[in-house]
Motif scaffolding. Structure first.
Motif, PDB file in Angstrom:
ATOM      1  N   UNK A 187       0.637  -1.125   0.079  1.00  0.00           N
ATOM      2  CA  UNK A 187       0.097  -0.036   0.049  1.00  0.00           C
ATOM      3  C   UNK A 187       0.969   1.460  -0.053  1.00  0.00           C
ATOM      4  N   UNK A 188       2.072   1.253   0.878  1.00  0.00           N
ATOM      5  CA  UNK A 188       2.897   2.499   0.799  1.00  0.00           C
ATOM      6  C   UNK A 188       3.364   2.595  -0.411  1.00  0.00           C
ATOM      7  N   UNK A 189       3.686   1.651  -1.220  1.00  0.00           N
ATOM      8  CA  UNK A 189       4.563   1.901  -2.503  1.00  0.00           C
ATOM      9  C   UNK A 189       3.488   2.325  -3.482  1.00  0.00           C
ATOM     10  N   UNK A 190       2.485   1.646  -3.418  1.00  0.00           N
ATOM     11  CA  UNK A 190       1.055   2.155  -4.455  1.00  0.00           C
ATOM     12  C   UNK A 190       1.079   3.129  -4.197  1.00  0.00           C
ATOM     13  N   UNK A 191       0.855   3.959  -3.253  1.00  0.00           N
ATOM     14  CA  UNK A 191       0.248   5.168  -2.885  1.00  0.00           C
ATOM     15  C   UNK A 191       1.359   6.301  -3.638  1.00  0.00           C
ATOM     16  N   UNK A 192       2.656   5.681  -3.238  1.00  0.00           N
ATOM     17  CA  UNK A 192       3.829   6.589  -3.865  1.00  0.00           C
ATOM     18  C   UNK A 192       4.143   6.542  -5.263  1.00  0.00           C
ATOM     19  N   UNK A 193       3.589   5.469  -5.822  1.00  0.00           N
ATOM     20  CA  UNK A 193       3.465   5.297  -7.460  1.00  0.00           C
ATOM     21  C   UNK A 193       2.519   6.121  -7.769  1.00  0.00           C
ATOM     22  N   UNK A 194       1.701   6.357  -7.274  1.00  0.00           N
ATOM     23  CA  UNK A 194       0.478   7.348  -7.749  1.00  0.00           C
ATOM     24  C   UNK A 194       0.777   8.726  -7.271  1.00  0.00           C
ATOM     25  N   UNK A 195       1.980   8.996  -6.797  1.00  0.00           N
ATOM     26  CA  UNK A 195       2.383  10.275  -6.370  1.00  0.00           C
ATOM     27  C   UNK A 195       1.554  11.059  -5.564  1.00  0.00           C
ATOM     28  N   UNK A 196       0.994  10.042  -4.617  1.00  0.00           N
ATOM     29  CA  UNK A 196       0.285  10.560  -3.272  1.00  0.00           C
ATOM     30  C   UNK A 196       1.228  10.581  -2.060  1.00  0.00           C
ATOM     31  N   UNK A 197       2.257  11.322  -2.154  1.00  0.00           N
ATOM     32  CA  UNK A 197       3.160  11.178  -1.154  1.00  0.00           C
ATOM     33  C   UNK A 197       2.673  11.660   0.298  1.00  0.00           C
ATOM     34  N   UNK A 198       1.645  12.678   0.386  1.00  0.00           N
ATOM     35  CA  UNK A 198       1.275  12.868   1.670  1.00  0.00           C
ATOM     36  C   UNK A 198       0.274  11.770   2.263  1.00  0.00           C
ATOM     37  N   UNK A 227      13.387  11.386  -3.060  1.00  0.00           N
ATOM     38  CA  UNK A 227      12.561  10.739  -4.025  1.00  0.00           C
ATOM     39  C   UNK A 227      12.691   9.257  -4.652  1.00  0.00           C
ATOM     40  N   UNK A 228      14.071   9.004  -4.363  1.00  0.00           N
ATOM     41  CA  UNK A 228      14.393   7.755  -5.028  1.00  0.00           C
ATOM     42  C   UNK A 228      14.124   6.704  -4.380  1.00  0.00           C
TER      43      UNK A 228
END
Length: 490
Positions: free
Chosen positions: A19-30, A182-183
């Protein structure tokens, strides 16, 4: 929630990771940051949800104070130093209330003959660790080393689940740049491979090694009324190995779990039982606690800048504080005193230019550490004296039956044969386990060395994969009945 549980390994960890990396993949950082904090708080409250408000209040209080310490003086009614002092006192008072209230009450009752009722408070999980971590944050903010104006970032720093419960004690400046990179928001398969490998080693240390030694240590310290020579040494060595494999196993699992999220936690152990003097031991054992005590207590007290006598006083102070931090009991304080006194002797010895052969220096250091652990583990003074008297042979000597034929003449000297480990629930394999423990801690490379040498390639990927699979499989098979990590109690 325990690292060595099915819920964590097969549910919480993979779910949080994806879930954490899925959200980051969608650029939902917050959103990903919020999810990581929420997951970490769920991880924390799984143990006892009643203390969830406590860590939240602690975080809010220290975040507000920390941000205030970074502002200009003219906007404050109190000085930075006064504000820092108030905040540190508040943190220590919170820790003291939950951890040390009954200790002080029982001592007051003993000295004054009063009958003040004990509070019998349950120790909130991780309070010793997140208190020290946030004190370090406040001091660094006061020194101008930190500027944190985002509460969500601060919450990640405090609650990140791999290091939340039992460390390592991390600094804001070494963690937050990693989360901001970001990486690190993208899945890194090399980190996953190495993270799983280190996690599997830690799991093996805990459920196979530490929990095996725990049986004999518990029986010897808590259940046996007397201990023969070998039983006493087996008891002390079992706890020495249990504590090492338990805590270093936890740290490995924390490092491995954090690597899945591309976060590198500081090394907390560096083969401490290979140390050849007590100073070397404390450079290797619980490294982040030693760092905290040095940077935030020893150096502010003057360190070694004000002469030998003051240096010795400062050394005694930080180790007595370190002992008291570990537990609310005189045995913990005495353990800290022993290590402080050993450091003083070591400095005096070194200043005179004396040296020992390496093997002898190791033998003296290891045996001192092993004997000092007896006071660390003993619930009461009588338990420590029971083990120590047995180690001196004052409670009799029993040898295995297999030796009775050739050594029968020893009966004339009061030495008996048979039942040589019965009081600690041991068997003929107990000596082999102790030997195996020595081999692991003295011969094999530690996690730190493996991190520096790890190179994943086509030639070794199968080797590492098989080894990781074996460690994980054996670890999972040994989980059976869950057991707490020892440092949960500190």
């Amino acid at each position: 929630m325990l690292f060595n549980s099915y819920e964590f390994i097969f549910a919480f960890l993979p779910f949080t990771f994806f879930i954490y990396f899925y959200l980051n993949k969608k650029r939902l950082t917050k959103a990903s940051n919020f999810f990581l904090v929420a997951s970490s708080l769920f991880f924390y409250s799984w143990w006892n949800p009643i203390y969830l408000p406590l860590i939240l209040i602690s975080m809010i209080f220290n975040y507000v104070i920390g941000t205030s310490l970074t502002k200009n003086k003219e906007y404050r009614k109190v000085s930075k130093k006064q504000l820092l002092t108030i905040a540190i006192v508040a943190n220590i008072a919170l820790l003291g209330y939950f951890k040390y209230s009954d200790f002080f009450i029982s001592n007051v009752n003993f000295v004054l003959g009063t009958e003040i009722a004990l509070l019998c408070l349950a120790l909130p999980l991780a309070i010793s660790f997140f208190t020290f971590q946030q004190i370090a944050y406040l001091v660094d903010s006061y020194r101008g080393k930190i500027k944190e104006y985002d509460f969500m970032n601060y919450a990640i720093f405090v609650t990140f689940f791999p290091q939340l419960i039992a460390g390592p004690i991390v600094h804001h400046k070494e963690m937050m740049p990693q989360f901001a990179n970001v990486r690190n928001k993208v899945i890194n398969y090399k980190n996953i491979a190495f993270g799983l490998f280190i996690f599997s080693i830690g799991l093996f240390k805990k459920v196979v090694m530490a929990d095996t030694f725990a049986v004999w240590a518990t029986a010897g310290f808590d259940e046996a009324t007397t201990l023969s020579l070998f039983e006493a040494w087996a008891t002390s060595l079992s706890y020495t190995f249990q504590l090492y494999f338990d805590f270093s196993g936890y740290t490995d699992m924390a490092i491995g779990a954090a690597l899945l999220f591309n976060i590198k936690l500081p090394i907390n152990f560096n083969s401490p039982y290979k140390a050849t003097d007590i100073q070397d031991f404390w450079r290797r054992w619980h490294i982040t606690l030693t760092r905290f005590l040095r940077e935030y207590i020893y150096i502010p007290l003057g360190g070694n800048r004000k002469g030998n006598f003051r240096t010795y006083i400062n050394l005694m102070a930080i180790f007595i504080i370190g002992g008291f931090w570990h537990g609310a009991g005189w045995t913990f304080i005495f353990w800290g005193f022993l290590h402080g006194f050993a450091l003083v002797l070591h400095r005096a010895w070194s200043s005179l230019g004396f040296k020992l052969y390496t093997w002898l220096a190791w033998l003296v250091t290891f045996n001192f550490v092993n004997i000092a652990w007896v006071f660390f583990r003993a619930k009461e003074w009588d338990d420590a004296l029971k083990v120590l008297s047995g180690m001196l042979g004052l409670s009799g000597i029993n040898l295995p039956n297999i030796l009775s034929g050739k050594l029968a003449f020893l009966n004339h000297y009061g030495i008996e044969f048979g039942n040589f480990v019965i009081n600690i629930k041991g068997d003929n394999f107990t000596p082999l386990w102790l030997l195996f423990g020595f081999i692991l801690i003295l011969v094999f490379r530690n996690t730190n060395q493996r991190i520096n040498r790890f190179r994943l390639s086509k030639d070794n990927i199968i080797f590492y994969g098989v080894l990781c699979g074996v460690f994980l499989f054996v670890g999972v098979m040994f989980i059976g009945s869950e057991s707490e990590f020892l440092y949960f109690n500190f």
